[in-house]
Design an enzyme around this catalytic site. Structure first.
Site, PDB file in Angstrom:
ATOM      1  N   CYS A  73      -9.505  -6.522   1.974  1.00 12.98           N
ATOM      2  CA  CYS A  73      -9.614  -5.107   2.328  1.00 12.98           C
ATOM      3  C   CYS A  73     -11.039  -4.595   2.184  1.00 12.98           C
ATOM      4  CB  CYS A  73      -8.682  -4.287   1.452  1.00 12.98           C
ATOM      5  SG  CYS A  73      -7.038  -4.972   1.467  1.00 12.98           S
TER       6      CYS A  73
ATOM      7  N   THR B 171       0.845  -1.209   0.000  1.00 14.50           N
ATOM      8  CA  THR B 171       0.000   0.000   0.000  1.00 14.50           C
ATOM      9  C   THR B 171       0.873   1.248   0.000  1.00 14.50           C
ATOM     10  OG1 THR B 171      -1.885  -1.072   1.067  1.00 14.50           O
ATOM     11  CG2 THR B 171      -1.721   1.309   1.321  1.00 14.50           C
TER      12      THR B 171
END
Length: 404
Positions: free
Chosen positions: A328, A76
């Site tokens: 996620c 990320t």
């Protein structure tokens, strides 16, 4: 066989025992606990040596120069650093970025942020097979395009994009290419000497390494410039400040070393497991495979069971750890945005389950899982009035439902 059975290897992988052993040697007072940036004593030198050795191991898996590897806290952060870093640095050249609708949220939310800052982003729609082709990218290129960001392997459906071909195109047009490769290390051959990729994001915890560490490949020739997103002591050649966690870096290095060594044999074994699992479900009615079955990593099987709600199926499969969508977004009850982009209707997108297999999956577990899935789907369909209507030949798409 121990229950529950873990079949969610795309969400995270357990740390390999060999990795855990190496990491544990970098924590205690009689171990390699020093700060790699401490240049004045042996504790710092030893820690730096361990971190640089790990950097080399990461580079070797993808055939890069170790100097092109920048440590981060995970894919990320790598995606953020690559996309924002390039967009801001090259903003005077142009403010147009191309990505796809089925990227990971780490890419999509980053490009959304850039849109708020005045950048323009084109979101490519994949084909039904879930693939982004060079032709799609070419059609979207403009004179002011500075960056293309396309994932290597999709986290939900496991499809593999032809990054080498996309790279040939972007390089010929003078546009930078960023690739999110979190899901491909240890599963797909990556050769950055050959591939014309400028930036590539990696994650340790998808490859039997620890969570909380990743890396970004930043090409040196031709040189790619970035604007740092984290400021501090100027670590990682000024691109990413912050004290390096020796044990995390060492863990990622060892995980990538093992991946390089075992990839061919492991892929063969896991392909056999996935095919064994699929063969036991294949004959079921209204079963759909999401994404290409050929351009796909061996570890992933994403299936839609029509007339069964995905969340209720997951609850019925309490002995299996599986997911609908990516980890996620699995807390959201929205249908998978990836499957919607493939053209799946809401019902099929809602009825999808991602099964992902890995290093510690056994044949016994796969057989047990397949039997449980068949049983649960049959049971839930028995309870479904929609299934009865479908079996009676009613075209459900033409039914006008009464509103309450």
């Amino acid at each position: 066989m121990k229950l529950p059975i873990y079949l969610d290897y795309s969400a995270t992988t357990p740390v390999d025992p060999r990795v855990a052993q190496k990491m544990s040697e970098c924590l205690l007072v009689d171990g390699n606990f020093g700060n790699p940036a401490s240049r004045s004593h042996v504790f710092g030198w030893k820690a730096e040596e361990a971190v640089e050795n790990a950097r080399r191991q990461v580079a070797e898996l993808v055939n890069a120069d170790p100097r092109e590897i920048v440590w981060t806290s995970g894919a990320t952060e790598s995606d953020n650093l690559a996309i924002k870093g390039v967009a801001h640095f090259y903003a005077s050249k142009g403010k147009h970025i191309i990505t796809s609708k089925i990227e990971h949220k780490a890419v999509l939310d980053t490009t959304r942020q850039l849109e708020r800052e005045g950048f323009e982003v084109t979101y490519l729609e994949p084909g039904e097979d879930g693939l982004i082709t060079p032709a799609m990218v070419e059609a979207a290129l403009r004179d002011d395009t500075t960056l293309v960001s396309v994932m290597h392997v999709n986290n939900e459906i496991g499809t593999i994009n032809d990054i080498a071909a996309i790279g040939e195109l972007t390089r010929s047009r003078g546009v930078l290419l960023h690739v999110d490769a979190a899901q491909s290390t240890g599963k797909v051959e990556i050769d950055l000497e050959k591939m014309k990729v400028d930036l590539m994001s990696f994650s340790a915890h998808k490859t039997y390494g620890p969570k909380g560490v990743g890396a970004l490949y930043v090409r040196r020739k031709p040189r790619v410039r970035l604007e740092a997103q984290t400021h501090g002591g100027g670590h990682e050649r000024g691109m990413r400040s912050g004290t390096l966690a020796t044990h995390q870096c060492v863990g990622m290095g060892e995980a990538f070393r093992i991946a390089k060594e075992d990839m061919a044999a492991e892929n063969q074994r896991i392909t056999a497991l996935r095919d064994r699992f699929y063969r036991q479900l294949e004959g079921m009615e209204e079963l759909y495979v999401n994404g290409s079955l050929t351009a796909r990593v061996p570890h992933n099987l994403n299936l839609s069971f029509n007339y069964v709600e995905g969340e209720s199926l997951i609850m019925a499969l309490k002995d299996l750890a599986v997911s609908s969508g990516s980890a996620c977004t699995s807390a959201s009850l929205e249908p998978s945005y990836v499957l919607r982009a493939l053209g799946r209707n809401d019902e099929l997108a809602h009825s999808s389950i991602r099964f992902t297999f890995g290093r510690f999956t056994t044949e016994e577990e796969v057989d047990y899982a397949a039997a449980k899935v068949r049983e649960a789907v049959d049971k839930l369909r028995e309870l479904s009035p929609l299934w009865d209507m479908f079996k009676e030949g009613v075209d459900l798409s033409s039914v006008e439902w009464a509103a309450h």
